[in-house]
Every structure is written in C-alpha cells, then in structure tokens.
Design a protein around this motif. Structure first.
Motif, PDB file in Angstrom:
ATOM      1  N   VAL A 585       0.834  -1.147   0.043  1.00 13.52           N
ATOM      2  CA  VAL A 585       0.076  -0.112   0.048  1.00 13.52           C
ATOM      3  C   VAL A 585       1.005   1.268   0.042  1.00 13.52           C
ATOM      4  O   VAL A 585       0.367   2.330   0.288  1.00 13.52           O
ATOM      5  CB  VAL A 585      -0.927   0.066   1.079  1.00 13.52           C
ATOM      6  N   GLY A 586       2.154   1.253  -0.039  1.00 18.87           N
ATOM      7  CA  GLY A 586       2.842   2.240  -0.533  1.00 18.87           C
ATOM      8  C   GLY A 586       4.053   2.252   0.512  1.00 18.87           C
ATOM      9  O   GLY A 586       4.420   1.418   1.345  1.00 18.87           O
ATOM     10  N   MET A 587       4.900   3.574   0.547  1.00 19.62           N
ATOM     11  CA  MET A 587       6.298   3.726   1.331  1.00 19.62           C
ATOM     12  C   MET A 587       5.666   4.997   2.056  1.00 19.62           C
ATOM     13  O   MET A 587       5.124   6.067   1.641  1.00 19.62           O
ATOM     14  CB  MET A 587       6.954   3.784   0.460  1.00 19.62           C
ATOM     15  N   THR A 588       6.597   5.061   3.388  1.00 17.72           N
ATOM     16  CA  THR A 588       6.535   5.915   4.197  1.00 17.72           C
ATOM     17  C   THR A 588       7.847   6.748   4.394  1.00 17.72           C
ATOM     18  O   THR A 588       8.727   5.856   4.577  1.00 17.72           O
ATOM     19  CB  THR A 588       5.453   5.771   5.355  1.00 17.72           C
ATOM     20  N   PRO A 589       7.896   7.962   4.439  1.00 15.54           N
ATOM     21  CA  PRO A 589       9.462   8.503   4.664  1.00 15.54           C
ATOM     22  C   PRO A 589       9.868   8.116   6.154  1.00 15.54           C
ATOM     23  O   PRO A 589       9.143   8.293   7.161  1.00 15.54           O
ATOM     24  CB  PRO A 589       9.315   9.811   4.547  1.00 15.54           C
ATOM     25  N   ARG A 590      11.272   7.843   6.333  1.00 13.92           N
ATOM     26  CA  ARG A 590      11.742   7.690   7.509  1.00 13.92           C
ATOM     27  C   ARG A 590      12.310   9.104   7.985  1.00 13.92           C
ATOM     28  O   ARG A 590      13.502   9.344   8.296  1.00 13.92           O
ATOM     29  CB  ARG A 590      13.045   6.727   7.541  1.00 13.92           C
ATOM     30  N   ASP A 591      11.249  10.099   8.028  1.00 17.94           N
ATOM     31  CA  ASP A 591      11.582  11.424   8.367  1.00 17.94           C
ATOM     32  C   ASP A 591      11.860  11.702   9.845  1.00 17.94           C
ATOM     33  O   ASP A 591      12.784  12.482  10.208  1.00 17.94           O
ATOM     34  CB  ASP A 591      10.467  12.183   7.892  1.00 17.94           C
ATOM     35  N   VAL A 592      11.280  10.990  10.583  1.00 16.82           N
ATOM     36  CA  VAL A 592      11.575  11.300  12.208  1.00 16.82           C
ATOM     37  C   VAL A 592      12.791  10.579  12.392  1.00 16.82           C
ATOM     38  O   VAL A 592      13.837  11.316  13.078  1.00 16.82           O
ATOM     39  CB  VAL A 592      10.627  10.439  13.059  1.00 16.82           C
ATOM     40  N   GLU A 593      13.432   9.456  11.874  1.00 14.07           N
ATOM     41  CA  GLU A 593      14.754   9.056  11.885  1.00 14.07           C
ATOM     42  C   GLU A 593      15.843  10.146  11.452  1.00 14.07           C
ATOM     43  O   GLU A 593      16.722  10.316  11.931  1.00 14.07           O
ATOM     44  CB  GLU A 593      14.896   7.788  11.306  1.00 14.07           C
ATOM     45  N   ALA A 594      15.255  10.661  10.282  1.00  8.47           N
ATOM     46  CA  ALA A 594      16.231  11.494   9.550  1.00  8.47           C
ATOM     47  C   ALA A 594      16.470  12.729  10.523  1.00  8.47           C
ATOM     48  O   ALA A 594      17.512  13.277  10.593  1.00  8.47           O
ATOM     49  CB  ALA A 594      15.719  11.828   8.115  1.00  8.47           C
ATOM     50  N   GLN A 595      15.368  13.377  10.893  1.00 14.53           N
ATOM     51  CA  GLN A 595      15.301  14.504  11.721  1.00 14.53           C
ATOM     52  C   GLN A 595      16.400  14.382  13.115  1.00 14.53           C
ATOM     53  O   GLN A 595      16.503  15.494  13.387  1.00 14.53           O
ATOM     54  CB  GLN A 595      14.166  15.082  12.222  1.00 14.53           C
ATOM     55  N   ARG A 596      16.544  13.102  13.423  1.00  6.72           N
ATOM     56  CA  ARG A 596      17.244  13.081  14.622  1.00  6.72           C
ATOM     57  C   ARG A 596      18.767  13.607  14.438  1.00  6.72           C
ATOM     58  O   ARG A 596      19.357  13.829  15.515  1.00  6.72           O
ATOM     59  CB  ARG A 596      17.332  11.544  15.286  1.00  6.72           C
ATOM     60  N   PHE A 597      19.190  13.688  13.241  1.00  5.29           N
ATOM     61  CA  PHE A 597      20.746  14.124  12.953  1.00  5.29           C
ATOM     62  C   PHE A 597      20.919  15.335  12.826  1.00  5.29           C
ATOM     63  O   PHE A 597      22.005  15.835  12.748  1.00  5.29           O
ATOM     64  CB  PHE A 597      21.095  13.282  11.743  1.00  5.29           C
ATOM     65  N   TYR A 598      19.946  16.390  12.901  1.00  8.53           N
ATOM     66  CA  TYR A 598      20.084  17.657  12.876  1.00  8.53           C
ATOM     67  C   TYR A 598      20.580  18.131  14.086  1.00  8.53           C
ATOM     68  O   TYR A 598      20.231  17.643  15.205  1.00  8.53           O
ATOM     69  CB  TYR A 598      18.730  18.330  12.640  1.00  8.53           C
ATOM     70  N   GLY A 599      21.518  18.947  13.815  1.00 11.04           N
ATOM     71  CA  GLY A 599      22.014  19.847  15.031  1.00 11.04           C
ATOM     72  C   GLY A 599      23.450  19.007  15.672  1.00 11.04           C
ATOM     73  O   GLY A 599      24.059  19.792  16.270  1.00 11.04           O
ATOM     74  N   ILE A 600      23.679  18.081  14.925  1.00 15.22           N
ATOM     75  CA  ILE A 600      25.119  17.648  15.355  1.00 15.22           C
ATOM     76  C   ILE A 600      26.180  18.574  14.829  1.00 15.22           C
ATOM     77  O   ILE A 600      27.081  18.966  15.339  1.00 15.22           O
ATOM     78  CB  ILE A 600      25.113  16.388  14.494  1.00 15.22           C
ATOM     79  N   VAL A 601      26.117  18.990  13.565  1.00 13.32           N
ATOM     80  CA  VAL A 601      26.777  20.076  12.732  1.00 13.32           C
ATOM     81  C   VAL A 601      25.864  20.872  12.084  1.00 13.32           C
ATOM     82  O   VAL A 601      24.643  20.745  11.692  1.00 13.32           O
ATOM     83  CB  VAL A 601      27.769  19.262  11.937  1.00 13.32           C
ATOM     84  N   PRO A 602      26.244  22.164  12.005  1.00 20.07           N
ATOM     85  CA  PRO A 602      25.351  22.922  11.098  1.00 20.07           C
ATOM     86  C   PRO A 602      24.852  22.667   9.646  1.00 20.07           C
ATOM     87  O   PRO A 602      23.771  22.929   9.020  1.00 20.07           O
ATOM     88  CB  PRO A 602      26.075  24.402  11.076  1.00 20.07           C
ATOM     89  N   GLU A 603      25.957  22.028   9.115  1.00 19.58           N
ATOM     90  CA  GLU A 603      25.653  21.681   7.567  1.00 19.58           C
ATOM     91  C   GLU A 603      25.069  20.274   7.522  1.00 19.58           C
ATOM     92  O   GLU A 603      25.804  19.164   7.563  1.00 19.58           O
ATOM     93  CB  GLU A 603      27.016  21.613   6.971  1.00 19.58           C
ATOM     94  N   VAL A 604      23.718  20.226   7.391  1.00 17.95           N
ATOM     95  CA  VAL A 604      22.816  18.899   7.231  1.00 17.95           C
ATOM     96  C   VAL A 604      22.253  19.071   6.285  1.00 17.95           C
ATOM     97  O   VAL A 604      21.341  20.154   5.967  1.00 17.95           O
ATOM     98  CB  VAL A 604      22.337  18.569   8.802  1.00 17.95           C
TER      99      VAL A 604
END
Length: 630
Positions: A585-604
């Motif tokens: 029935v489709g795919m859903t993004p792993r957006d929550v997992e992706a967002q966890r890496f923001y803030g480690i460095v400014p360039e993401v």
C-alpha cells in the motif's frame, strides 16, 4: 581493443566516420554527446515548412532563417569539437504539426483539437518539395556533414506510406506503390538538391504498433525503392503520436533490449547501403554483438547517451564498466511527464545543463562528510563528494548497499535497475569512500565521527496496513514477496495497486500460473507513474488479463487463513480466496529518523525518500547537486 567493430570507421558516400555510434536527436544539447565520443551526432532538427511542420509550435522558426542561421551553425561547431560528424534531422509533422491555420496531410479531416487538415493537392506537394529542397540545401551549405530524413514515427512521409493514415483513392493512395509515390518524390528532390556526393540518411519505423498500420514487408520494400536516393537507413519502430505506439518508439523497461535489431537485419539482407538500428541498445557489448553478427552497420543511441554521454569514450578506453546505464524510465521524454518533471534519473546534468556542470570542480576546502544511508541518494552524494576531494564515510545499516533498489532489481522486468545497482556498487568499490556496512547510525555514533557535514539518506519504509490478520504467516510485504516468491501460493490477493503492487502482480501472472487479484480503494493502477510507463504497463497487463484482475474501490476489512474479506464503495461485501496475501500500500518516509541527526553540525541535508518517497531521479539529483556544491 574491447570493441573492434564498434570503433571501426565507416565510409558513407565519401564521408568517413570514426566509429559506428550515432547520437540521435533526443535533446537540443549536443555538446556532451560529441565530447563523449560518438561518431555521428544528429544536432537536433530543422523544420521543413515554418508555420506548418513543427510539432512543438506554429511559431518555430526556420533553422536557416536570417536571425537563426548563426545559432544553427554553432550546432555544427559544438559537434565538430569532439571529432564527430554533424548531421541534422529534416522534419515535417504533416497532419500532426502545430499550426496557426491549417495542417497538411494525405487525407482531409478535422483533428481532435479542431484544426483543419487539408489533403495535399499536386500543387501542395510541389510547394512542400521546394521546402524540402531549400532546407537540405541550406543544411549542406551551412556546413553539416550529412542530413537525416525523418520518415518514421508517424510524421508526414510516414503518413503517406501507412494505410492507417492514407485513405486516398488517387495515384497517391491504395497500393504500396501509390502510397510510396510522394515519399519517394521527397527523397528524389532531396538528392537533386544536395548532389550525388552528399550523405543522406533516413529513419523509418519498421512497425508502427497501431491498428491498421503499414506492414514490415511493405516498409522493407519501400527502403529498397528509396535506396538509390539515400546513403544509409536507420530502423526504428512505433509512432510519436498515439500513446500505444509511442512506447514502442521509446521502449519502457517492460520490453527487451534492442527490439528493432531483427527488422534491421532483414533490411540489411536486401540493400547495399549501411543499415543502423535505434532502440534500447543498452551496452557496448550489445552494440558490438549486433555488428559482429552482421545485423547492422551502425548503432544509434538515444537515451543511453542521455544517461551517460561518455558511453562511447568509456567503451573505447576500456572503461565500459563505468558507463552509467539508462533505466528506460522515460522521465527524459516530455510526453511522459507532461513537461512538468523532465530529466534523467541517473544523469542530473540532463535538462539542467545551465547550472549542473559537465565536470566537477575540486573542493576549495575539503571536509569530512558522513552519509547516512546507502541507497541511490546516499551513494550518489558520497561519490560526488569523494570525487571532489572530500573525505567521505558512508554508513549503511544493512549488510549491502542499494536501499530499495535491492528488491526492485530482483524483478524480472527490472534488468535495467539491476544493471544500475551493480554500477553504483562498482563505483563505490573503486572510490575512496569509506563504506561501513551493518552499522546502525545513531546521533551519538555519528557525532563521534566529528563530521563537518552530513547527508541523511535513510530512505522510506513499507507502510503497514492495520487490518485484522495482517500478521498471519501467509501475509507478505512487497519486499518479502520479491524475495520469497517460491512461497507464494496459487491464489494471490495484493492489497494496493500502486507501482509496487501492480508490478509484483504482473510478474506473478506473467511468469507463473498463479491467479492474482489487486484490491485498491482507488480506480487507477500505478497512478504515480509517468504516462508512458503506465501505457507500457497497461499493454503487459492486457496480455495477462485472464490471470490478473483488479477490484477497484474496494477496501480490505480482514485477512483470514485462506481468504480476504473486503467491502466495495457501495458497501457490498466481497470474499476472495487467498493462498497468499501481499501488502503493498505504499512507502512512508523515515523522516523522524532523519530529523534526529539535525544539530550535530550546522551543515545537514536530507535527500531522497526520507524527505518524501519519490522517483530515483529526485534522489540522485538532490544528492549530486548538494555534494557538487559542498
């Protein structure tokens, strides 16, 4: 040399070409193809009759008019800088042309868009012949090395040749000899205009794949009649008008490679001029084999040179394994995308030449880049950054690279995807990218690597359907169905008729005796696919209609051990036998997992399906363009 025939010279009416590769006029960007090593580059087209022969606009100018000719001359210069011979397509759209008043054709009619098509009189023919003569003479005089007469794909000459479009009762209709009369007059006029020693090439469709079309035997006979006026012929198929024939002009992944070669071989048996073939010759190995077998004399490449303009150069230099393969996704074809998303899935530069450079520039300040995710987006970003001199670490939680491509590549109709996946893996293996497989990246573990920048490409996951019985052992996800096909029973119910579900159903119905039913709450299969992909899919689905059916407007309510209980839009209950149930029935993004890496460095940056599940083209473009500028 690995490909001695492919890179042998060929003499065409006094013109020597350095190899047997022809770059077809698939876009208005010729420079990359010439620099990439093709022997002949067809540098776009020239319309024959301004106002009445363009397929794009009634305002398209004459390529040799006073204020256009210098730009046309520059096409030749761009081709010649790569040592290629410059050709130009000579084109008249006939009854399908975009016009301001009326169109010309063999028959009188009113088109669906209300435009009048006037049946050409003898006086009209003489006028059009004068236009052809002027156009080819101008092409010769401005410096083109040859001309390429477009007699295929349903355009004006083909309209006279085909009984599908020619219903005349005079000397230009009826028998093949009569239907061929005006097209042969065009070629005779062209030959007189350019002289005996100027090369004239011609493209023609062996089969149109439309009801009531010309038969191949008649096409072959016409080529024999045309031989005195031409110096080479290129065998194609299909038409450019009428979607059912269009997918045979530019084949989808549902068709075999080089499907026109057997017709070209039959033409070569009856003529003395060089015979070329166009259409899904995907690799140098395939091209060399066709030449060695004597099927053809020339290999014409369209989309393979969009995917990788350096296809010839890489093959010549022993680097065929570095060629980026075409996926035959048809995103490069404006008709497929309704002009809204034109591009190449594997070559971000195509259609974006003004801001995506041909060669990468070294990074001024090399950085340590960590890429999380080893699908097409992650791999592309890692390779581009590495080639610019950045230190790149790629983290992939699975034991192998590829992301969702790993499952797609296992499908029988996806040999082009399999070739692309193998290509990506080879490129990574020969690069300086530090690949770490089987590593579950976390915020802390990534931070410990002390990156300067991050590319997050963690992809998407299959959507779980919350219905009773979904956890039963005979219920599989789409990916599981691909990997465990041997476990799938005789009666199959697939929940979801998107691209994944429909393609799995097609495979099961095509290559086995299984009966497949696809349930979907909508009313269209593969609704997110482009227009021509969906038409190619439709033709394959039609062939298995007895073993595959759709239940539209229907929702699954419960899965039991041997059946699926569903309800349609009118509230009626349905009960379907099911030895195996596949949830797609489709795919859903792993957006929550992706967002966890923001803030480690400014360039993401997040790229690919973790932003939103889309097509390979988006993933590759986003990753390449970002890494190109890092």
């Amino acid at each position: 040399m690995d490909y001695p025939m492919l890179f042998s010279p060929l003499l065409i009416n006094g013109m020597m070409t350095k190899n047997r590769i022809v770059a077809t006029p698939t876009s208005d960007h010729f420079e990359d193809k010439a620099l990439g090593g093709a022997g002949i580059v067809i540098a776009g087209h020239a319309i024959v009759e301004p106002g009445r022969s363009s397929y794009s606009s009634g305002d398209e100018p004459d390529a040799f008019a006073k204020y256009e000719v210098e730009a046309t001359r520059r096409r030749i210069l761009k081709v010649h800088q790569g040592g290629a011979r410059a050709s130009i397509e000579i084109f008249h759209g006939g009854e399908h042309a975009r016009v301001k008043d009326f169109a010309r054709g063999p028959d009188a009619k009113v088109r669906a868009d209300g435009v009048e098509v006037r049946a050409m009189t003898e006086a009209d023919m003489e006028e059009v012949l004068e236009h052809f003569a002027r156009t080819v003479r101008n092409a010769r005089d401005v410096g083109f090395d040859m001309v390429f007469m477009h007699f295929g794909h349903g355009w004006l000459p083909a309209q006279f040749l085909s009984p599908r479009t020619n219903h005349r009762t005079d000397e230009y209709g009826g028998s093949l000899e009569n239907r061929a009369r005006f097209p042969l007059r065009i070629l005779e006029t062209v030959r007189e205009a350019v002289g005996a020693d100027f090369p004239v090439d011609m493209r023609i469709s062996a089969v149109e794949f439309m009801e009531g079309s010309i038969e191949f035997d008649d096409v072959r006979q016409f080529i024999q009649w045309a031989e005195p006026y031409i110096d080479a012929v290129q065998i194609s198929a299909g038409v450019d008008i009428g979607i059912e024939g269009n997918v045979h002009m530019a084949t989808t992944n549902f068709e075999p490679h080089h499907p026109n070669a057997h017709w070209a071989a039959q033409v070569r048996e009856v003529v003395q001029i060089p015979v070329g073939v166009v259409g899904a010759v995907m690799s140098p190995d395939e091209g060399e084999r066709l030449l060695q077998e004597g099927a053809v004399d020339l290999i014409a490449l369209g989309r393979p040179l969009i995917a990788d303009p350096e296809w010839p150069r890489k093959a010549q230099e022993g680097r065929a394994s570095d060629i980026t393969p075409c996926l035959r996704c048809l995103q490069c074809y404006h008709i497929s995308t309704e002009r809204r998303h034109v591009g190449c899935s594997v070559n971000p530069r195509f259609w974006n030449e003004e801001f995506i450079p041909r060669t990468l520039t070294p990074a001024v300040s090399p950085k340590r880049l960590v890429v999380v995710g080893g699908g097409p987006a992650g791999i592309t970003g890692a390779l581009t950054a590495s080639r610019r001199g950045h230190e790149v670490i790629l983290l992939e939680r699975e034991g192998e690279l590829g992301g969702q491509l790993r499952w797609i590549a296992q499908e029988r109709f996806k040999e082009d995807i399999a070739a692309y996946l193998a290509h990506l893996v080879r490129q990574v293996e020969s690069s300086s990218v530090d690949v770490r497989l089987g590593v579950e990246a976390t915020r802390d573990s990534v931070a410990e690597l002390r990156p300067d920048a991050l590319i997050i490409a963690v992809g998407a996951r299959e959507i779980a359907l919350p219905v009773p019985g979904v956890d039963l052992p005979h219920v599989l996800t789409g990916n599981e169905a691909v990997e465990r096909e041997h476990e799938i029973g005789e009666a199959v119910v697939i929940l979801g008729a998107g691209q994944i579900g429909t393609e799995i159903g097609l495979e099961l119905a095509t290559f086995s005796d299984r009966h497949v039913t696809l349930l979907d709450t909508g009313d269209t299969y593969a609704r997110r696919g482009n227009t021509l992909y969906r038409e190619g899919l439709r033709q394959k689905l039609e062939a298995v209609a007895g073993r595959l059916e759709f239940a539209w407007g229907t929702a699954c309510e419960r899965i039991e051990e041997d059946r699926v209980l569903a309800r349609d839009a009118d509230g009626a209950r349905r009960e379907l036998r099911a030895d195996t149930v596949i949830v797609a029935v489709g795919m859903t993004p792993r957006d929550v997992e992706a967002q966890r890496f923001y803030g480690i460095v400014p360039e993401v940056v997040t790229v690919g399906d973790c932003v939103r599940p889309r097509i390979i083209q988006d993933a590759v473009f986003e990753a390449h363009s970002y890494a190109m500028n890092l």
